[in-house]
Design a protein around this motif. Structure first.
Motif, PDB file in Angstrom:
ATOM      1  N   SER A  18       0.826  -1.196   0.000  1.00 22.76           N
ATOM      2  CA  SER A  18       0.000   0.000   0.000  1.00 22.76           C
ATOM      3  C   SER A  18       0.863   1.249   0.000  1.00 22.76           C
ATOM      4  N   VAL A  19       0.417   2.229  -0.768  1.00 22.58           N
ATOM      5  CA  VAL A  19       1.095   3.518  -0.780  1.00 22.58           C
ATOM      6  C   VAL A  19       0.049   4.570  -0.478  1.00 22.58           C
ATOM      7  N   GLN A  20       0.406   5.479   0.418  1.00 21.31           N
ATOM      8  CA  GLN A  20      -0.497   6.587   0.695  1.00 21.31           C
ATOM      9  C   GLN A  20       0.122   7.830   0.117  1.00 21.31           C
ATOM     10  N   LEU A  21      -0.689   8.657  -0.543  1.00 20.30           N
ATOM     11  CA  LEU A  21      -0.128   9.944  -0.925  1.00 20.30           C
ATOM     12  C   LEU A  21      -1.074  11.048  -0.530  1.00 20.30           C
ATOM     13  N   TYR A  22      -0.510  12.147  -0.128  1.00 21.44           N
ATOM     14  CA  TYR A  22      -1.327  13.280   0.283  1.00 21.44           C
ATOM     15  C   TYR A  22      -0.629  14.555  -0.146  1.00 21.44           C
ATOM     16  N   ILE A  23      -1.433  15.599  -0.340  1.00 18.68           N
ATOM     17  CA  ILE A  23      -0.838  16.847  -0.801  1.00 18.68           C
ATOM     18  C   ILE A  23      -0.287  17.620   0.380  1.00 18.68           C
ATOM     19  N   THR A  24       0.764  18.358   0.126  1.00 14.18           N
ATOM     20  CA  THR A  24       1.381  19.127   1.193  1.00 14.18           C
ATOM     21  C   THR A  24       2.016  20.369   0.574  1.00 14.18           C
ATOM     22  N   MET A  59      -6.174  13.172  -0.195  1.00  4.59           N
ATOM     23  CA  MET A  59      -5.363  11.990   0.055  1.00  4.59           C
ATOM     24  C   MET A  59      -5.808  10.831  -0.829  1.00  4.59           C
ATOM     25  N   MET A  60      -4.890   9.955  -1.144  1.00  4.65           N
ATOM     26  CA  MET A  60      -5.221   8.819  -1.989  1.00  4.65           C
ATOM     27  C   MET A  60      -4.432   7.605  -1.514  1.00  4.65           C
ATOM     28  N   GLN A  61      -5.101   6.470  -1.587  1.00  2.00           N
ATOM     29  CA  GLN A  61      -4.407   5.226  -1.224  1.00  2.00           C
ATOM     30  C   GLN A  61      -4.315   4.345  -2.460  1.00  2.00           C
ATOM     31  N   SER A 118       8.208  -2.738  -3.150  1.00  2.25           N
ATOM     32  CA  SER A 118       7.232  -1.718  -2.770  1.00  2.25           C
ATOM     33  C   SER A 118       7.908  -0.349  -2.605  1.00  2.25           C
ATOM     34  N   LYS A 119       9.178  -0.365  -2.267  1.00  2.00           N
ATOM     35  CA  LYS A 119       9.890   0.909  -2.089  1.00  2.00           C
ATOM     36  C   LYS A 119      10.063   1.614  -3.442  1.00  2.00           C
ATOM     37  N   ALA A 120      10.470   0.824  -4.446  1.00  2.00           N
ATOM     38  CA  ALA A 120      10.656   1.381  -5.785  1.00  2.00           C
ATOM     39  C   ALA A 120       9.314   1.843  -6.341  1.00  2.00           C
ATOM     40  N   PHE A 121       8.255   1.062  -6.087  1.00  2.00           N
ATOM     41  CA  PHE A 121       6.903   1.387  -6.521  1.00  2.00           C
ATOM     42  C   PHE A 121       6.478   2.737  -5.935  1.00  2.00           C
ATOM     43  N   THR A 122       6.744   2.897  -4.634  1.00  2.00           N
ATOM     44  CA  THR A 122       6.415   4.149  -3.951  1.00  2.00           C
ATOM     45  C   THR A 122       7.172   5.327  -4.573  1.00  2.00           C
ATOM     46  N   GLU A 123       8.455   5.112  -4.823  1.00  2.00           N
ATOM     47  CA  GLU A 123       9.273   6.185  -5.396  1.00  2.00           C
ATOM     48  C   GLU A 123       8.800   6.566  -6.791  1.00  2.00           C
ATOM     49  N   GLU A 124       8.399   5.530  -7.538  1.00  5.05           N
ATOM     50  CA  GLU A 124       7.925   5.776  -8.894  1.00  5.05           C
ATOM     51  C   GLU A 124       6.647   6.624  -8.880  1.00  5.05           C
ATOM     52  N   ILE A 125       5.750   6.284  -7.962  1.00  7.42           N
ATOM     53  CA  ILE A 125       4.503   7.038  -7.839  1.00  7.42           C
ATOM     54  C   ILE A 125       4.801   8.475  -7.440  1.00  7.42           C
ATOM     55  N   ASP A 126       5.694   8.602  -6.453  1.00  9.26           N
ATOM     56  CA  ASP A 126       6.112   9.920  -5.972  1.00  9.26           C
ATOM     57  C   ASP A 126       6.639  10.748  -7.141  1.00  9.26           C
ATOM     58  N   ARG A 156       3.239  14.075  -1.131  1.00  7.27           N
ATOM     59  CA  ARG A 156       4.149  13.253  -0.321  1.00  7.27           C
ATOM     60  C   ARG A 156       3.621  11.816  -0.316  1.00  7.27           C
ATOM     61  N   THR A 157       4.533  10.873  -0.492  1.00  8.72           N
ATOM     62  CA  THR A 157       4.095   9.475  -0.511  1.00  8.72           C
ATOM     63  C   THR A 157       4.685   8.740   0.683  1.00  8.72           C
ATOM     64  N   GLU A 158       3.900   7.795   1.141  1.00  7.80           N
ATOM     65  CA  GLU A 158       4.391   6.961   2.246  1.00  7.80           C
ATOM     66  C   GLU A 158       3.954   5.534   1.976  1.00  7.80           C
ATOM     67  N   SER A 159       4.909   4.636   2.085  1.00  5.65           N
ATOM     68  CA  SER A 159       4.514   3.244   1.932  1.00  5.65           C
ATOM     69  C   SER A 159       4.213   2.673   3.305  1.00  5.65           C
ATOM     70  N   MET A 160       3.449   1.609   3.352  1.00  5.07           N
ATOM     71  CA  MET A 160       3.137   0.969   4.629  1.00  5.07           C
ATOM     72  C   MET A 160       4.403   0.503   5.320  1.00  5.07           C
ATOM     73  N   ASP A 161       5.325  -0.004   4.502  1.00  4.02           N
ATOM     74  CA  ASP A 161       6.596  -0.473   5.071  1.00  4.02           C
ATOM     75  C   ASP A 161       7.274   0.636   5.846  1.00  4.02           C
ATOM     76  N   SER A 162       7.318   1.832   5.231  1.00  8.54           N
ATOM     77  CA  SER A 162       8.024   2.913   5.905  1.00  8.54           C
ATOM     78  C   SER A 162       7.266   3.345   7.151  1.00  8.54           C
ATOM     79  N   MET A 163       5.918   3.265   7.087  1.00  3.78           N
ATOM     80  CA  MET A 163       5.162   3.644   8.277  1.00  3.78           C
ATOM     81  C   MET A 163       5.350   2.636   9.406  1.00  3.78           C
ATOM     82  N   ILE A 164       5.355   1.360   9.044  1.00  4.87           N
ATOM     83  CA  ILE A 164       5.621   0.340  10.069  1.00  4.87           C
ATOM     84  C   ILE A 164       7.005   0.590  10.655  1.00  4.87           C
ATOM     85  N   GLY A 165       7.928   0.874   9.744  1.00  2.00           N
ATOM     86  CA  GLY A 165       9.303   1.130  10.183  1.00  2.00           C
ATOM     87  C   GLY A 165       9.366   2.286  11.164  1.00  2.00           C
TER      88      GLY A 165
END
Lengths: 430, 251
Positions: free
Chosen positions: A61-67, A249-251, A261-269, A286-295
């Motif tokens: 999962s990737v979350q993105l939100y405007i900032t 925001m979008m998921q 998933s990290k590369a996927f997140t970066e690509e979306i970003d 700004r994008t955040e992957s679930m992995d990074s949030m768990i981390g």
């Protein structure tokens, strides 16, 4: 040869004859070990519950939100309200899906309308009303147990339909079988008015570790309605606040083609910031992957654990010094006994082992009491936080082993002092 | 190791081939060697004690008898001179073996009893055997037998603080005999006892000497007690100034 059994019973007798002193001596060890066990137990159960929650949401999962986009000086213009063009628009989503569609399992945008309640005679059910796109619920692993998720036709047609929770059904229509709730009309009262929806789906409400943590027993569940309907409801609020069509925001959830998933997140970003938002001076994504949030969550938990572990370590060190002090007192008090033992043929090593065993026994008792207290506190603490847990066997063994290690380490110097006593001097000692 | 051969010779007490247990020649003990306050406590002691003898060493305090006792008991080493204990040349025994010598060859009886506190009479008697590595069952059996000999078997579960002075000393004597040592070295054994209990303790020594042929060295400043032994060695200012037969001497 080393008469461990005799040494142990001797040490236990010694402790028994001076209970208060033994307890005070053990106190540091007890506090140290019990806090380690407590922290590890509570920490582990929290880490587990957090990881569970995030895993529910899906690893890809990737979350993105405007900032706010920082200017060349790195400052952001906080006072500027977001404009229509700042939000993630349907066009942007279409472009995005065109580019990434083959790798997207599902995606979701949501619009929170606010809280409302439905009445049915004396029965009342409370809900948070959320506008969503079609087939969006799978992204948060929400299980539809009756009916279906909002489909394309319902969403694009802005039908007055809703997906509600089994909990909501239970509150509003007690005793009604879940599938019979389908097709029922519910009247939702919000501050801006009353709206009627037909139930097309029921999902299973799960009290996850986190939700339970933040207020077990809360019965306010989500009601999902088509996005367009939600936007219209938001516009009904006061007629003053501008409600734009875009989303904050979008998921996005990747499908099995996404391996990294990290590369996927970066690509979306990259796609959003360098293409869709390229010409927006004020806003970026700004994008955040679930992995990074768990981390992030687990690493902040780890920090807390580390801090308290250091305190526990200091407590153990102080406790160890306390044990050493008492052992030195004990050696002095028993100088004559040591002299006698030597006269009777005890080798230096036998004396050394006797005192090390004694120190080990003190620390072992302290460690065991600490484990018992720590297990109690850990159980209590983790239960209070909504994720009951027990300390693992390995941490208990490590704690007990470590406390015995402290006994050996801090008992060695006094024991060595005893072993090196001159028997003549020791026998003469008053 | 030595238990068996001493046992064999217990019975064979003949006046003809008497075995030397203590053989001291020219023992000198100095303290603070090389310092201005260097002190010579023993000034050349020659002492022979034979197997089965009951000998007393008497002397005023400061005469050097405690130092001599420490050397006899392998707690200390002489500065000069040779000392053979039950055939073992003590000068050649390395430091870390001295504890074994004490364990097997010497049975200490102290003025202040020195029983291990919070430890039963039985465990106290077992202690030297524990350090000698005697298996549990065997040492418990022997400790009980020894306590029976000193008539303390009914108190064997008692701890030292539950025993009277005389009882403590009897336990201590049983403990001294645990490994069947070559000598029993008793340092003022009646010093902390009243005269009647002291009498009982002395009778016990006599009995062990008479019935079991124990070699006993009694260190005392009490001439009356010394008179009961077979041979009285008087020490003064670090030298033996006289040896005479005591009342306990056999003809």
């Amino acid at each position: 040869m080393f008469n461990f059994k005799e040494n142990i019973s001797l040490a236990v007798n010694g402790l028994r004859s001076n209970k208060m002193r033994a307890l005070l001596t053990m106190l540091g060890i007890i506090i140290g070990i019990s806090s380690v066990i407590t922290i590890v137990t509570v920490g582990d159960s929290m880490t587990k519950s957090i990881t569970d929650v995030f895993n529910d949401m899906g690893a890809n999962s990737v979350q993105l939100y405007i900032t706010d986009r920082p200017d060349e000086n790195g400052n952001t213009n906080w006072s500027r309200p977001y404009q229509e063009e700042d939000y993630i628009s349907d066009e942007m989503i279409d472009q995005f899906l065109e580019a990434f569609g083959d790798r997207v399992a599902c995606w979701a945008v949501s619009e929170s309308v606010g809280y409302g309640q439905a009445l049915n005679g004396h029965n009342k059910a409370e809900a948070r009303i959320q506008g969503v796109n079609a087939n969006a619920l799978g992204i948060n692993n929400i299980d539809i147990i009756a009916g279906h998720d909002l489909n394309e036709r319902e969403v694009s047609g802005e039908k007055s339909v809703a997906v509600i929770s089994d909990k909501f059904v239970e509150d509003l229509f007690p005793g009604l079988p879940i599938h019979e709730a389908l097709g029922k009309e519910i009247k939702l009262q919000l501050s801006q008015g009353t709206y009627t929806f037909a139930v097309v789906g029921v999902y299973q409400y799960e009290v996850s570790g986190m939700a339970a943590m933040m207020g077990a027993g809360s019965v306010t569940t989500n009601i999902f309605i088509p996005m367009g309907v939600a936007k219209d409801m938001s516009r009904d609020t006061d007629g003053v606040t501008t409600v734009y069509d875009g989303y904050y925001m979008m998921q996005i959830k990747g499908n099995e083609k996404v391996t990294d998933s990290k590369a996927f997140t970066e690509e979306i970003d990259n796609y959003f910031n360098n293409k869709l938002y390229r010409h927006n001076k004020y806003v970026m994504v700004r994008t955040e992957s679930m992995d990074s949030m768990i981390g992030q969550m687990t690493s902040s938990l780890d920090m807390i654990k580390l801090a308290i572990s250091i305190i526990a370590a200091i407590s153990l060190l102080v406790g160890g010094i306390g044990v050493m002090n008492i052992m030195l007192v004990s050696v002095t008090e028993r100088t004559r006994e040591i002299g006698t033992r030597k006269a009777l043929g005890a080798k230096n090593i036998a004396i050394r082992i006797q005192f090390i065993v004694e120190s080990m026994i003190i620390c072992l008792f302290g460690g065991v009491i600490g484990v018992i207290l720590g297990t109690t506190f850990g159980r209590l603490g983790s239960t209070l936080l909504g994720a009951p847990g027990w300390p693992s066997v390995s941490i208990v063994l490590i704690a007990v082993g470590f406390s015995m290690g402290i006994g050996v380490f801090f008992g060695y110097y006094p024991a060595n002092k005893a072993a090196k006593l001159d028997p003549i001097e020791a026998l003469r000692y008053e | 190791m030595t238990m068996s051969d001493t046992k064999m010779t217990v019975a064979g007490q003949s006046t003809a081939a008497r075995r030397l247990i203590i053989d001291m020649k020219g023992i000198v003990k100095r303290f603070y060697i090389g310092q201005p306050n260097e002190l010579e406590i023993l000034k050349g002691i020659d002492l022979q004690v034979y197997k089965g003898e009951f000998v007393s060493i008497v002397g005023a305090s400061g005469s050097g008898k405690s130092t001599l006792m420490n050397i006899i008991g392998a707690l200390d080493r002489p500065t000069l001179g040779s000392y053979q204990l039950d055939g073992v040349p003590m000068g050649e025994v390395p430091d870390d073996m001295l504890s074994e010598i004490r364990n097997f060859k010497i049975g200490f009886v102290f003025q202040t009893f020195n029983l291990i506190p919070r430890t039963s009479a039985l465990s106290n008697v077992e202690l030297p055997m524990l350090y000698a590595g005697v298996p549990r069952a065997q040492r418990t059996a022997r400790a009980k037998e020894l306590l029976r000999q000193v008539e303390m078997v009914d108190r064997m579960k008692h701890q030292p603080n539950e025993l009277s002075g005389g009882q403590k000393q009897r336990v201590a004597i049983a403990r001294a005999m645990a490994n069947d040592p070559a000598i029993i070295l008793a340092d003022e054994p009646t010093g902390a006892l009243d005269s009647s209990t002291g009498r009982l303790v002395m009778d016990l020594f006599h009995r062990l000497h008479r019935e079991q042929g124990k070699t006993i060295v009694l260190i005392t400043h009490n001439p009356e007690l010394a008179e009961e032994t077979e041979r009285i060695i008087t020490i003064s200012d670090g030298q033996i100034i006289g040896t005479k037969k005591g009342g306990g001497a056999r003809v």
